[in-house]
Design an enzyme around this catalytic site. Sequence first.
Site, PDB file in Angstrom:
ATOM      1  N   ASP A 290       0.572   0.616  -8.832  1.00  0.00           N
ATOM      2  CA  ASP A 290      -0.064   0.815  -7.480  1.00  0.00           C
ATOM      3  C   ASP A 290       1.173   1.860  -6.705  1.00  0.00           C
ATOM      4  OD1 ASP A 290      -1.525   0.971  -4.888  1.00  0.00           O
ATOM      5  OD2 ASP A 290      -1.502  -1.292  -4.643  1.00  0.00           O
TER       6      ASP A 290
HETATM    7  C1  BGC Z   1      -3.301   0.294  -2.620  1.00  0.00           C
HETATM    8  C2  BGC Z   1      -4.339   0.676  -3.580  1.00  0.00           C
HETATM    9  C3  BGC Z   1      -4.988   1.764  -3.789  1.00  0.00           C
HETATM   10  C4  BGC Z   1      -3.775   2.930  -3.596  1.00  0.00           C
HETATM   11  C5  BGC Z   1      -3.927   4.295  -3.703  1.00  0.00           C
HETATM   12  C6  BGC Z   1      -2.547   1.320  -2.511  1.00  0.00           C
HETATM   13  O1  BGC Z   1      -1.870   1.192  -1.205  1.00  0.00           O
HETATM   14  O2  BGC Z   1      -2.886  -1.030  -2.608  1.00  0.00           O
HETATM   15  O3  BGC Z   1      -5.194  -0.271  -3.656  1.00  0.00           O
HETATM   16  O4  BGC Z   1      -5.599   2.083  -4.850  1.00  0.00           O
HETATM   17  O5  BGC Z   1      -2.892   2.665  -2.644  1.00  0.00           O
HETATM   18  O6  BGC Z   1      -4.627   4.872  -2.777  1.00  0.00           O
END
Ligand code: BGC
Length: 766
Positions: A290
């Site tokens: 993530d």
């Molecule tokens: C979130 C994810 C997301 C990623 C990219 C993160 O803060 O937890 O769900 O896919 O950002 O945008």
Amino acid sequence: MKATCLFLLALLTTAAPALAQKKKTVATADQKMNTFINALMSKMTVDEKIGQLNLLTGGEATTGSAVSTNVEAKIKNGQVGGIFSLTTPARIRKAQEIAVNHTRLKIPIIFGQDVIHGYKTTFPIPLALSCTWDLPMIQQTARIAATEATADGLNWTFSPMVDISRDPRWGRISEGSGEDTYLGSQIAKAMVRGYQGDDLSKYNTMMACVKHFALYGAAEAGRDYNTTDMSLDRMYNDYLPPYKAAIDGGAGSVMTSFNDINGVPATANKWLMTDVLRKQWGFKGFVVTDYTAVNELIDHGLGDLQTVSALSLNAGVEMDMVGEGFLTTLKKSLKEGRVKQQQIDQACRLVLEAKYKLGLFEDPFRYCNEERAKTEILKPEHLKYAREVAGQSFVLLKNENQTLPLKKAGTVALIGPLANTGANMPGTWSVNSDLANTKSLLESMTALVGNQVKILHSLGSNLVEDTAYQQRATMFGRDIPRDNRPEEEIIKEAVSIAKKSDVVLAALGESSEMTGEASSRTNLEIPDVQKRLLHALLKTGKPVVLVLFSGRPLVLNWENENVPAILNVWFGGTEAGAAITDVLFGDVNPSGKLTATFPQNVGQIPLYYSHKNTGRPLQEGKWFSKFRSNYLDVSNDPLYPFGYGLSYTTFEYSNLSLSSKALKSGGSITASISVKNTGSREGKEVVQLYIQDLVGSSTRPVKQLKGFQKISLDPGEAKTLTFKITEEDLKFYNTNLKFAAEPGDFKVYIGGNSRDVTASQFTLMK
Ligand code: BGC
């Protein structure tokens, strides 16, 4: 561009993937892919391999403080494997051209994005989508999302989010399918299928990314990014199955979660990423972290950037999102023996394989078709479907004296901070949504029934009392007008409008940014300032309908006691306004059923239907007895149970019967039930089957969803439904993590929600 790729393929002197060969066996296709990638990798330097593990952001929508810099230069240096948050065929083409024309090996880039519940055509938030209990419909929303997103140049979506959550304090409960393992698993599969189709290399399919692996939805106290501490029993039986279902369904990638799991954060958790994911489940795709999750391991207390990057790679993570820990430290770690060449190779291979499967080596511009972007995004049929889906996602929580549906006549007062804000309709994670053209409820209602109904409107109250809170709750352009006059004046104006109307629609609840990531709340009531408005509106004596916007189960005891009708409309997407109008005025009969329990108060959380029993359960017919498992101040019951939702018609269940009271190992029995529409209009009902294992080698939940059917019945029509029950439905992970059914007695329950059911019993024979 094609020429460049042909050159690359010729350069590698290996058999290129050609369309004609796609029909050959998987084994042959794999061999071809391996030959191609072996040849490519034999030419790659360590730096180029590490470059493939680097995922940067184009910066259009970000969720962290770190944002990628010098992206173009990094592409040229072969330091970029993927980019997310960059859209439009032109921008993507530009970045891809650098990759395939100006790098030594001309390896194409993969382009990702959070395409979560639709793309420009936005569907209801995932929690709402799950309330349709309509798997083909949910799959189709993912199909349409993929059609639009790939038309805009993307080929990878960070979806489905399959985190089970039983804690509505957690803002991200809005992004998942609720509390149930079985339903969540079915939806996970349907979404992967919708995005990926059966051929990832097609111009209109995209690779899914299952997230957040794992157990993110069980963050302590519902506070986002917080620690998860969980038994293996709960993990294997309740929380892990939806991830596994998505992987069994062929999802090409997995995203790690931010949280700590039993002492080891997911992004550094070798047991999870290698033992469970790869060895036990046989996952063959790649794992991406993530957003800056590798760097966040430093704050988790696992060491400096070099240490945590090595830990993460060693755990089984292939791609590093935004933080560049892999890019900046892995080579050093390799020299120092902290990671092995073989690990870097394997990670690089998996990323290249994904690109190969997406057809990017064959044509890196497959997804960059300006014509498609013009014609396939926001198509009228997509919008029509979005309206239909939204109408089926709303849950009618209360409807005393048939307050709803409304007549298309007379005067309606539409009051509340959420009545006239188009930007709040799509809900969380709708970064590509067509906000400028999304109508508010007031605008849609006026357009659709304004000729027949006189519509009066006023703001009535601010979203929340505190300006700073409102600022936090209306980020990312999701503004809600704020009125700085004294509260009494604002309410007075609303009351005078209400008095002139036949019925009052109070559009209240949460703004879209009060839900989703980093939007945990400890108070789950409708904000006080809005409640004061509701009190005043009720005092006029006019019938009041609460049109409730929310991204989570809210605490609605007072509303349930005092407001005649409550329609939960979640955040319904681009066509929410039209869909709400359809339901309020009876053109669509509501059929949504809750997929997350609504508690009576926050103190009951976690509250979910498939809980275990205790040694001191409640006594029959009582909600409190001393020395029993209960509270002094409130019953154990939810306000609205899992599976609950009303319709403008009524359904009667009768004649539950089993084909046999004995289920032989390897055999099956059927449960049948008659369901009749006893009202005066056509309606849809979700018929739910639950099973309870009465005796087990470990404790078993009091009820578990094991099947459901969504049917449509005309007035007076009855249908007999049958559900097949096999040994497979009775299996669970025992304390040795063996997945098996145990002979003995089982109860079967069927009903229109998890509480109001009829029961029967059978025995699984030895
Ligand atoms: C979130 C994810 C997301 C990623 C990219 C993160 O803060 O937890 O769900 O896919 O950002 O945008």
